[in-house]
Write a protein that holds these residues in place. Sequence first.
Motif, mmCIF file in Angstrom:
data_model
loop_
_atom_site.group_PDB
_atom_site.id
_atom_site.type_symbol
_atom_site.label_atom_id
_atom_site.label_comp_id
_atom_site.label_asym_id
_atom_site.label_seq_id
_atom_site.Cartn_x
_atom_site.Cartn_y
_atom_site.Cartn_z
ATOM 1 N N ALA A 1 20.977 -25.192 5.212
ATOM 2 C CA ALA A 1 21.098 -26.240 4.188
ATOM 3 C C ALA A 1 22.546 -26.697 4.061
ATOM 4 O O ALA A 1 22.815 -27.893 3.913
ATOM 5 N N TRP A 2 23.500 -25.757 4.137
ATOM 6 C CA TRP A 2 24.914 -26.137 4.096
ATOM 7 C C TRP A 2 25.271 -27.037 5.271
ATOM 8 O O TRP A 2 25.969 -28.034 5.118
ATOM 9 N N THR A 3 24.769 -26.678 6.449
ATOM 10 C CA THR A 3 25.036 -27.480 7.649
ATOM 11 C C THR A 3 24.461 -28.886 7.493
ATOM 12 O O THR A 3 25.127 -29.880 7.806
ATOM 13 N N ILE A 4 23.244 -28.966 6.994
ATOM 14 C CA ILE A 4 22.598 -30.266 6.802
ATOM 15 C C ILE A 4 23.361 -31.080 5.760
ATOM 16 O O ILE A 4 23.598 -32.281 5.946
ATOM 17 N N GLN A 5 23.777 -30.437 4.678
ATOM 18 C CA GLN A 5 24.510 -31.153 3.634
ATOM 19 C C GLN A 5 25.840 -31.685 4.163
ATOM 20 O O GLN A 5 26.209 -32.832 3.882
ATOM 21 N N ASP A 6 26.544 -30.867 4.946
ATOM 22 C CA ASP A 6 27.813 -31.320 5.518
ATOM 23 C C ASP A 6 27.609 -32.508 6.443
ATOM 24 O O ASP A 6 28.410 -33.434 6.479
ATOM 25 N N ARG A 7 26.515 -32.485 7.196
ATOM 26 C CA ARG A 7 26.246 -33.547 8.171
ATOM 27 C C ARG A 7 25.763 -34.837 7.518
ATOM 28 O O ARG A 7 26.137 -35.936 7.928
ATOM 29 N N THR A 8 24.910 -34.707 6.487
ATOM 30 C CA THR A 8 24.249 -35.889 5.926
ATOM 31 C C THR A 8 24.801 -36.360 4.589
ATOM 32 O O THR A 8 24.650 -37.525 4.240
ATOM 33 N N GLY A 9 25.369 -35.433 3.817
ATOM 34 C CA GLY A 9 25.797 -35.777 2.464
ATOM 35 C C GLY A 9 24.650 -35.830 1.470
ATOM 36 O O GLY A 9 24.836 -36.250 0.325
ATOM 37 N N PHE A 10 23.448 -35.393 1.879
ATOM 38 C CA PHE A 10 22.297 -35.385 0.979
ATOM 39 C C PHE A 10 22.530 -34.375 -0.145
ATOM 40 O O PHE A 10 23.321 -33.446 -0.016
ATOM 41 N N ALA A 11 21.802 -34.510 -1.232
ATOM 42 C CA ALA A 11 21.880 -33.593 -2.362
ATOM 43 C C ALA A 11 21.449 -32.183 -1.930
ATOM 44 O O ALA A 11 20.633 -32.011 -1.014
ATOM 45 N N SER B 1 9.596 -38.414 2.603
ATOM 46 C CA SER B 1 10.478 -38.628 1.460
ATOM 47 C C SER B 1 10.746 -40.115 1.302
ATOM 48 O O SER B 1 11.109 -40.785 2.259
ATOM 49 N N GLU B 2 10.592 -40.586 0.072
ATOM 50 C CA GLU B 2 10.949 -41.982 -0.192
ATOM 51 C C GLU B 2 12.413 -42.104 -0.580
ATOM 52 O O GLU B 2 12.956 -43.205 -0.622
ATOM 53 N N ASP B 3 13.072 -40.968 -0.852
ATOM 54 C CA ASP B 3 14.455 -40.988 -1.311
ATOM 55 C C ASP B 3 15.483 -40.809 -0.199
ATOM 56 O O ASP B 3 16.605 -41.289 -0.321
ATOM 57 N N LEU B 4 15.134 -40.071 0.841
ATOM 58 C CA LEU B 4 16.084 -39.804 1.924
ATOM 59 C C LEU B 4 16.015 -40.913 2.967
ATOM 60 O O LEU B 4 15.077 -41.717 2.982
ATOM 61 N N THR B 5 16.966 -40.939 3.873
ATOM 62 C CA THR B 5 17.080 -42.028 4.841
ATOM 63 C C THR B 5 15.978 -41.952 5.897
ATOM 64 O O THR B 5 15.929 -41.020 6.697
ATOM 65 N N ASP B 6 15.110 -42.951 5.875
ATOM 66 C CA ASP B 6 14.002 -43.028 6.823
ATOM 67 C C ASP B 6 14.517 -43.023 8.259
ATOM 68 O O ASP B 6 15.471 -43.723 8.586
ATOM 69 N N GLY B 7 13.901 -42.194 9.101
ATOM 70 C CA GLY B 7 14.254 -42.157 10.512
ATOM 71 C C GLY B 7 15.316 -41.139 10.872
ATOM 72 O O GLY B 7 15.561 -40.892 12.049
ATOM 73 N N THR B 8 15.967 -40.528 9.872
ATOM 74 C CA THR B 8 16.980 -39.509 10.160
ATOM 75 C C THR B 8 16.317 -38.318 10.853
ATOM 76 O O THR B 8 15.244 -37.884 10.455
ATOM 77 N N GLU B 9 16.952 -37.818 11.902
ATOM 78 C CA GLU B 9 16.451 -36.646 12.637
ATOM 79 C C GLU B 9 17.363 -35.460 12.359
ATOM 80 O O GLU B 9 18.593 -35.582 12.444
#
Length: 86
Positions: free
Chosen positions: A29-39, A59-67
């Motif tokens: 989760a830390w890695t994903i947060q650092d990469r994406t800036g998501f909550a 998810s309707e809130d996160l960026t559609d298409g992100t891998e």
Amino acid sequence: MPREHARAFLATLLPTCLAPLDVTTTAEAWTIQDRTGFAWWDCVMLASAVQAECSVFASEDLTDGTEIGGLRIANPFLNDLAPGAP
């Protein structure tokens, strides 16, 4: 929906839940947060889904298409999420 009804519905889904929540999930989760800036809590859910080898995260809130780690974020209002759909 009353809380009791929501909990009863979710209880029917619990036997199918394979998503972990442990130290590995937190580090991912830390890695994903650092990469994406998501909550933070979004990143915890995404990390758990990656560990459970899910292919799509609705998810309707996160960026559609992100891998992320083989997981594709898909807005259910913009995509057909039926099994076998592209």
